[in-house]
Design an enzyme around this catalytic site. Sequence first.
Site, mmCIF file in Angstrom:
data_model
loop_
_atom_site.group_PDB
_atom_site.id
_atom_site.type_symbol
_atom_site.label_atom_id
_atom_site.label_comp_id
_atom_site.label_asym_id
_atom_site.label_seq_id
_atom_site.Cartn_x
_atom_site.Cartn_y
_atom_site.Cartn_z
ATOM 1 N N PRO A 117 -114.277 59.488 45.447
ATOM 2 C CA PRO A 117 -114.274 60.893 45.863
ATOM 3 C C PRO A 117 -112.931 61.428 46.367
ATOM 4 O O PRO A 117 -112.781 61.792 47.534
ATOM 5 C CB PRO A 117 -115.334 60.911 46.967
ATOM 6 C CG PRO A 117 -115.228 59.551 47.584
ATOM 7 C CD PRO A 117 -114.930 58.621 46.442
ATOM 8 N N CYS A 118 -111.961 61.517 45.475
ATOM 9 C CA CYS A 118 -110.653 62.054 45.857
ATOM 10 C C CYS A 118 -110.742 63.504 46.324
ATOM 11 O O CYS A 118 -109.842 63.975 47.017
ATOM 12 C CB CYS A 118 -109.667 61.922 44.698
ATOM 13 S SG CYS A 118 -109.063 60.249 44.503
#
Length: 149
Positions: A117-118
């Site tokens: 989840p950047c």
Amino acid sequence: MKIEIIETKIGLVKIIYDDTQTKIISVMFIDSSKIKPVKNSLSGLHKYFKGQNDYFTNLDLELKGTPFQRKVWKQILEIPFGETRTYSDIAMAIGNPKAVRAVANACGANPIAIIVPCHRVVGKNNDGGYEYGLEKKLWLLDFEKKNTQ
């Protein structure tokens, strides 16, 4: 190249197209036991977009990148649903506090969006880019925030 997997009555079929998606490169049956992790990922994505935060469990990710990028991505996997960290936070957590720009670059090179989840990594002022556009990043952050309340 585009890959599509189709479920048929006689098994799974994988179709590979060229980059323009105008020519078929390959069509083949695939052993469904070999794609269990893919099914887990798809199930996880469905759960994620329903707002369930137990969405990705038992996934075996193949994080292809430099050793530094993989270190960043593994740290990002630790960010809980609905929370954010700054690029500086990630740099400090991996023991390289001056590598803020390199952390941002690693986020941009993330090959497994949403699962790694950047979008949860932001700048000091809650800004920062996203490989797929700021609008999608903000939507994902807002979606997660609404589903943690």
